[in-house]
Write a protein that holds these residues in place. Sequence first.
Motif, PDB file in Angstrom:
ATOM      1  N   GLY A 134       0.779  -1.230   0.000  1.00  0.00           N
ATOM      2  CA  GLY A 134       0.000   0.000   0.000  1.00  0.00           C
ATOM      3  C   GLY A 134       0.807   1.275   0.000  1.00  0.00           C
ATOM      4  N   ALA A 135       2.119   1.183   0.060  1.00  0.00           N
ATOM      5  CA  ALA A 135       2.957   2.380   0.111  1.00  0.00           C
ATOM      6  C   ALA A 135       3.501   2.715  -1.270  1.00  0.00           C
ATOM      7  CB  ALA A 135       4.107   2.182   1.087  1.00  0.00           C
ATOM      8  N   VAL A 136       3.527   4.003  -1.586  1.00  0.00           N
ATOM      9  CA  VAL A 136       4.101   4.475  -2.841  1.00  0.00           C
ATOM     10  C   VAL A 136       5.369   5.279  -2.527  1.00  0.00           C
ATOM     11  CG1 VAL A 136       1.925   4.395  -4.094  1.00  0.00           C
ATOM     12  CG2 VAL A 136       2.531   6.482  -2.831  1.00  0.00           C
ATOM     13  N   HIS A 137       5.780   6.121  -3.438  1.00  0.00           N
ATOM     14  CA  HIS A 137       7.003   6.891  -3.250  1.00  0.00           C
ATOM     15  C   HIS A 137       6.805   7.934  -2.137  1.00  0.00           C
ATOM     16  CE1 HIS A 137      10.989   7.516  -4.853  1.00  0.00           C
ATOM     17  NE2 HIS A 137      10.822   8.811  -4.880  1.00  0.00           N
ATOM     18  N   SER A 138       7.909   8.298  -1.500  1.00  0.00           N
ATOM     19  CA  SER A 138       7.914   9.358  -0.474  1.00  0.00           C
ATOM     20  C   SER A 138       7.007   9.068   0.704  1.00  0.00           C
ATOM     21  CB  SER A 138       7.515  10.709  -1.102  1.00  0.00           C
ATOM     22  OG  SER A 138       8.398  11.078  -2.126  1.00  0.00           O
ATOM     23  N   PHE A 139       6.878   7.789   1.058  1.00  0.00           N
ATOM     24  CA  PHE A 139       5.926   7.451   2.125  1.00  0.00           C
ATOM     25  C   PHE A 139       6.305   7.998   3.490  1.00  0.00           C
ATOM     26  CE2 PHE A 139       8.597   3.519   1.707  1.00  0.00           C
ATOM     27  CZ  PHE A 139       9.131   3.454   2.992  1.00  0.00           C
ATOM     28  N   THR A 140       7.539   8.472   3.675  1.00  0.00           N
ATOM     29  CA  THR A 140       7.932   9.073   4.960  1.00  0.00           C
ATOM     30  C   THR A 140       7.750  10.588   4.999  1.00  0.00           C
ATOM     31  OG1 THR A 140      10.237   9.393   4.285  1.00  0.00           O
ATOM     32  CG2 THR A 140       9.674   7.272   5.333  1.00  0.00           C
ATOM     33  N   ASP A 141       7.333  11.198   3.903  1.00  0.00           N
ATOM     34  CA  ASP A 141       7.262  12.656   3.801  1.00  0.00           C
ATOM     35  C   ASP A 141       5.847  13.149   4.102  1.00  0.00           C
ATOM     36  OD1 ASP A 141       7.323  15.321   3.163  1.00  0.00           O
ATOM     37  OD2 ASP A 141       8.145  15.060   1.147  1.00  0.00           O
ATOM     38  N   LYS A 177       4.497  15.858   3.730  1.00  0.00           N
ATOM     39  CA  LYS A 177       3.982  16.806   2.751  1.00  0.00           C
ATOM     40  C   LYS A 177       3.702  16.174   1.389  1.00  0.00           C
ATOM     41  CE  LYS A 177       6.000  20.926   4.878  1.00  0.00           C
ATOM     42  NZ  LYS A 177       6.882  22.114   4.684  1.00  0.00           N
ATOM     43  N   ALA A 178       4.010  14.880   1.238  1.00  0.00           N
ATOM     44  CA  ALA A 178       3.780  14.210  -0.046  1.00  0.00           C
ATOM     45  C   ALA A 178       2.299  13.877  -0.177  1.00  0.00           C
ATOM     46  CB  ALA A 178       4.625  12.943  -0.129  1.00  0.00           C
ATOM     47  N   ASN A 192       0.671  13.411  -3.611  1.00  0.00           N
ATOM     48  CA  ASN A 192       0.334  13.055  -4.992  1.00  0.00           C
ATOM     49  C   ASN A 192      -0.201  11.627  -4.985  1.00  0.00           C
ATOM     50  OD1 ASN A 192       0.117  12.623  -7.707  1.00  0.00           O
ATOM     51  ND2 ASN A 192       2.232  13.153  -8.212  1.00  0.00           N
ATOM     52  N   THR A 193      -1.501  11.496  -4.934  1.00  0.00           N
ATOM     53  CA  THR A 193      -2.148  10.201  -4.733  1.00  0.00           C
ATOM     54  C   THR A 193      -1.683   9.166  -5.751  1.00  0.00           C
ATOM     55  OG1 THR A 193      -4.111  11.299  -3.846  1.00  0.00           O
ATOM     56  CG2 THR A 193      -4.365   9.016  -4.551  1.00  0.00           C
ATOM     57  N   GLY A 194      -1.259   8.022  -5.224  1.00  0.00           N
ATOM     58  CA  GLY A 194      -0.844   6.914  -6.073  1.00  0.00           C
ATOM     59  C   GLY A 194       0.558   7.024  -6.621  1.00  0.00           C
ATOM     60  N   VAL A 195       1.218   8.137  -6.379  1.00  0.00           N
ATOM     61  CA  VAL A 195       2.584   8.344  -6.900  1.00  0.00           C
ATOM     62  C   VAL A 195       3.553   8.601  -5.748  1.00  0.00           C
ATOM     63  CG1 VAL A 195       4.069   9.704  -8.421  1.00  0.00           C
ATOM     64  CG2 VAL A 195       1.694   9.225  -9.085  1.00  0.00           C
ATOM     65  N   ALA A 196       3.358   9.707  -5.055  1.00  0.00           N
ATOM     66  CA  ALA A 196       4.211  10.072  -3.925  1.00  0.00           C
ATOM     67  C   ALA A 196       3.286  10.548  -2.809  1.00  0.00           C
ATOM     68  CB  ALA A 196       5.191  11.170  -4.311  1.00  0.00           C
ATOM     69  N   GLN A 197       3.161   9.729  -1.766  1.00  0.00           N
ATOM     70  CA  GLN A 197       2.137   9.994  -0.770  1.00  0.00           C
ATOM     71  C   GLN A 197       2.590   9.509   0.605  1.00  0.00           C
ATOM     72  OE1 GLN A 197      -1.594   8.244  -1.880  1.00  0.00           O
ATOM     73  NE2 GLN A 197      -2.790   9.492  -0.458  1.00  0.00           N
ATOM     74  N   TYR A 198       2.362  10.357   1.612  1.00  0.00           N
ATOM     75  CA  TYR A 198       2.714  10.016   2.992  1.00  0.00           C
ATOM     76  C   TYR A 198       1.865   8.848   3.486  1.00  0.00           C
ATOM     77  CZ  TYR A 198       3.437  10.775   8.036  1.00  0.00           C
ATOM     78  OH  TYR A 198       3.735  10.634   9.376  1.00  0.00           O
ATOM     79  N   HIS A 199       2.539   7.935   4.209  1.00  0.00           N
ATOM     80  CA  HIS A 199       1.847   6.773   4.778  1.00  0.00           C
ATOM     81  C   HIS A 199       2.355   6.618   6.212  1.00  0.00           C
ATOM     82  CE1 HIS A 199       0.095   2.898   5.407  1.00  0.00           C
ATOM     83  NE2 HIS A 199      -0.209   2.690   4.128  1.00  0.00           N
ATOM     84  N   PRO A 200       1.625   7.174   7.188  1.00  0.00           N
ATOM     85  CA  PRO A 200       2.152   7.218   8.560  1.00  0.00           C
ATOM     86  C   PRO A 200       2.416   5.846   9.168  1.00  0.00           C
ATOM     87  CG  PRO A 200      -0.151   7.925   8.495  1.00  0.00           C
ATOM     88  CD  PRO A 200       0.322   7.867   7.078  1.00  0.00           C
TER      89      PRO A 200
END
Length: 239
Positions: free
Chosen positions: A201-208, A210-211, A213-221
């Motif tokens: 379920g994690a995409v790019h930049s999951f630690t950020d 401020k990310a 961009n759904t499905g591309v670069a998205q925060y995942h706490p």
Amino acid sequence: MSNIHLTSLSYTVGNDTFDGILIYNADNNAPQPGIVIAPNWMGATEDAAEQAKAIAAKGYVVLVADLYGQGKRPTSGDEAGAMMMEVKDKPAEVARMQAALTALRTQSSAPVQTDKVAAIGFCFGGHCALELARSGADIKAAVSFHGTLDTQGAYNGNTINASLLVLDGAADPLVPRDQLAAFASEMNSKGVDWQLVSFAGAVHSFTDPKANNTGVAQYHPEVTQRAFKRMYQLLDEVF
């Protein structure tokens, strides 16, 4: 976070000056393990420093590396991408990481256990941390958060001294999935102590945070929490 102190730390690569951010607990007088952080493509920003403060509070002396040079701070994704591509897969990538590593070990503001140093990175910085390890650098571990795993392989010898941990978003569209198998094959061929964890379920930049961009670069706490637990477990082992 106790008495966490931030200060600029300048160092050179050739004739160029770089301004990293040194972060440490000023209440600690005894030497602590050191960590070089390679930030994402936006560079040594306030956001990168905030993230590093939480790591320093765990008992580390942290240096957020400057990968672009003094005064070179991107203000947009386009600028960041251009600056990144001037460094990625070039000799400058490892040279600048190695300079940051040396600066962390030799600075006098916060005592570092020079035999207990690791490199971690986020996105582009994850690639930088892995390339530093591939170059045979004297570090105990390298950790990549949602970074690409490709390499030019232009290093003398095949020695990797560090334990490697790759923390991957299983749905990351910016890290080609075939890179995972290639990385595993490369590390096995070199007899490296390595781990690769892909988080569903994690995409790019999951630690950020401020990310967005759904499905591309998205925060995942939740994945961020799990990934950092993995990192700290490895650091406890190697240090």
